[in-house]
Design a protein around this motif. Structure first.
Motif, PDB file in Angstrom:
ATOM      1  N   GLU A   1       6.288  -4.950   1.504  1.00 31.82           N
ATOM      2  CA  GLU A   1       6.627  -4.133   2.050  1.00 31.82           C
ATOM      3  C   GLU A   1       6.632  -2.637   1.449  1.00 31.82           C
ATOM      4  O   GLU A   1       7.725  -3.657   0.112  1.00 31.82           O
ATOM      5  N   ILE A   2       6.271  -1.235   0.953  1.00 30.96           N
ATOM      6  CA  ILE A   2       5.999  -0.717  -0.195  1.00 30.96           C
ATOM      7  C   ILE A   2       6.915   0.718   0.407  1.00 30.96           C
ATOM      8  O   ILE A   2       6.265   0.963   1.162  1.00 30.96           O
TER       9      ILE A   2
ATOM     10  N   ASP B   1      11.637   9.982  -5.426  1.00 34.56           N
ATOM     11  CA  ASP B   1      10.791   9.071  -6.753  1.00 34.56           C
ATOM     12  C   ASP B   1      11.841   7.618  -7.143  1.00 34.56           C
ATOM     13  O   ASP B   1      11.902   7.358  -8.353  1.00 34.56           O
ATOM     14  N   VAL B   2      11.621   6.894  -6.158  1.00 34.73           N
ATOM     15  CA  VAL B   2      12.735   5.228  -6.088  1.00 34.73           C
ATOM     16  C   VAL B   2      10.738   4.706  -6.148  1.00 34.73           C
ATOM     17  O   VAL B   2      11.376   4.717  -4.104  1.00 34.73           O
ATOM     18  N   LEU B   3      10.966   3.354  -6.632  1.00 37.16           N
ATOM     19  CA  LEU B   3       9.424   2.742  -5.780  1.00 37.16           C
ATOM     20  C   LEU B   3      10.261   2.007  -5.569  1.00 37.16           C
ATOM     21  O   LEU B   3      11.709   0.844  -6.148  1.00 37.16           O
TER      22      LEU B   3
ATOM     23  N   GLU C   1      -2.157   4.575  -2.550  1.00 37.83           N
ATOM     24  CA  GLU C   1      -3.298   3.776  -2.331  1.00 37.83           C
ATOM     25  C   GLU C   1      -2.881   1.967  -3.049  1.00 37.83           C
ATOM     26  O   GLU C   1      -2.097   1.601  -4.022  1.00 37.83           O
ATOM     27  N   ALA C   2      -2.569   0.962  -1.977  1.00 37.64           N
ATOM     28  CA  ALA C   2      -2.066  -0.653  -2.819  1.00 37.64           C
ATOM     29  C   ALA C   2      -3.397  -1.353  -2.348  1.00 37.64           C
ATOM     30  O   ALA C   2      -3.741  -1.282  -1.041  1.00 37.64           O
ATOM     31  N   THR C   3      -3.253  -2.181  -3.071  1.00 34.08           N
ATOM     32  CA  THR C   3      -4.951  -3.358  -2.845  1.00 34.08           C
ATOM     33  C   THR C   3      -3.968  -4.593  -3.681  1.00 34.08           C
ATOM     34  O   THR C   3      -2.832  -4.840  -4.357  1.00 34.08           O
ATOM     35  N   TYR C   4      -4.618  -5.986  -3.005  1.00 33.16           N
ATOM     36  CA  TYR C   4      -3.251  -7.273  -3.373  1.00 33.16           C
ATOM     37  C   TYR C   4      -4.970  -8.143  -3.345  1.00 33.16           C
ATOM     38  O   TYR C   4      -5.332  -8.195  -2.733  1.00 33.16           O
ATOM     39  N   GLU C   5      -5.138  -8.422  -4.561  1.00 34.74           N
ATOM     40  CA  GLU C   5      -6.451  -9.964  -4.866  1.00 34.74           C
ATOM     41  C   GLU C   5      -5.561 -10.465  -6.091  1.00 34.74           C
ATOM     42  O   GLU C   5      -4.919  -9.959  -7.048  1.00 34.74           O
ATOM     43  N   ASN C   6      -5.775 -11.899  -5.619  1.00 32.86           N
ATOM     44  CA  ASN C   6      -5.894 -13.099  -6.809  1.00 32.86           C
ATOM     45  C   ASN C   6      -4.059 -12.422  -6.738  1.00 32.86           C
ATOM     46  O   ASN C   6      -3.748 -13.177  -7.927  1.00 32.86           O
ATOM     47  N   GLY C   7      -3.206 -13.022  -6.244  1.00 33.84           N
ATOM     48  CA  GLY C   7      -1.829 -12.518  -6.637  1.00 33.84           C
ATOM     49  C   GLY C   7      -0.645 -11.184  -7.302  1.00 33.84           C
ATOM     50  O   GLY C   7      -0.223 -11.637  -7.011  1.00 33.84           O
TER      51      GLY C   7
END
Length: 157
Positions: free
Chosen positions: A67-68, A73-75, A118-124
């Protein structure tokens, strides 16, 4: 020839305190119960002219469990690494893989347009691309011949 060693009543105490500071504070997780310990994960935050890039190492985490959010301005990145082993009696010799919830919140160095993120998830590895807010981008001001100047967005050539 015989040597005489002076007795130091604080020698044992000093050795114990040295061991506490060397072992206890260098590896505090072994002193904290696993239920009370909230794990974190390493991140990299970098900046280009147009965006912020955040990389977070989340090995073994299902992308659907991440969850993002960006607010003021706080990630904030929350994730969960579930233990998939069956619930049966098992004796471990070593168990270093952390399971459970992970949470990380950080103040971003600049304002971003979270609607275009944009968010991507690859190889952990989770990779976020957060475009800077339009007010922060460089603008080129053209001078007109006697009339009001116009502002144009810089070209990306």
């Amino acid at each position: 020839m015989t040597s005489v060693t002076r007795w130091d009543p604080f020698s044992d105490l000093r050795t114990t305190m040295d061991r506490l500071f060397d072992d206890g504070f260098a590896r505090p997780r072994r002193l904290i119960s696993s239920e009370a310990y909230t794990a974190t994960f390493p991140v990299e935050v970098s900046e280009t002219e147009d965006e912020l890039e955040v990389k977070a190492a989340l090995p073994g985490v299902n992308p659907d469990e991440v969850e993002i959010t960006v607010q003021n301005d706080v990630l904030t990145i929350k994730a969960e690494h579930k233990d998939t082993t069956e619930e049966k009696k098992r004796d471990y010799y070593r168990r270093e893989i952390r399971y459970g919830s992970f949470h990380r919140a950080m103040t971003l160095p600049v304002s971003v347009d979270s609607d275009k993120a944009e968010a991507t998830y690859e190889n952990g590895v989770l990779q976020l691309r957060l475009p800077k807010a339009a007010a922060l981008r460089a603008r080129q001001i053209k001078v007109g011949g006697g009339s009001a100047a116009t502002i144009a967005e810089p070209s990306n050539n």
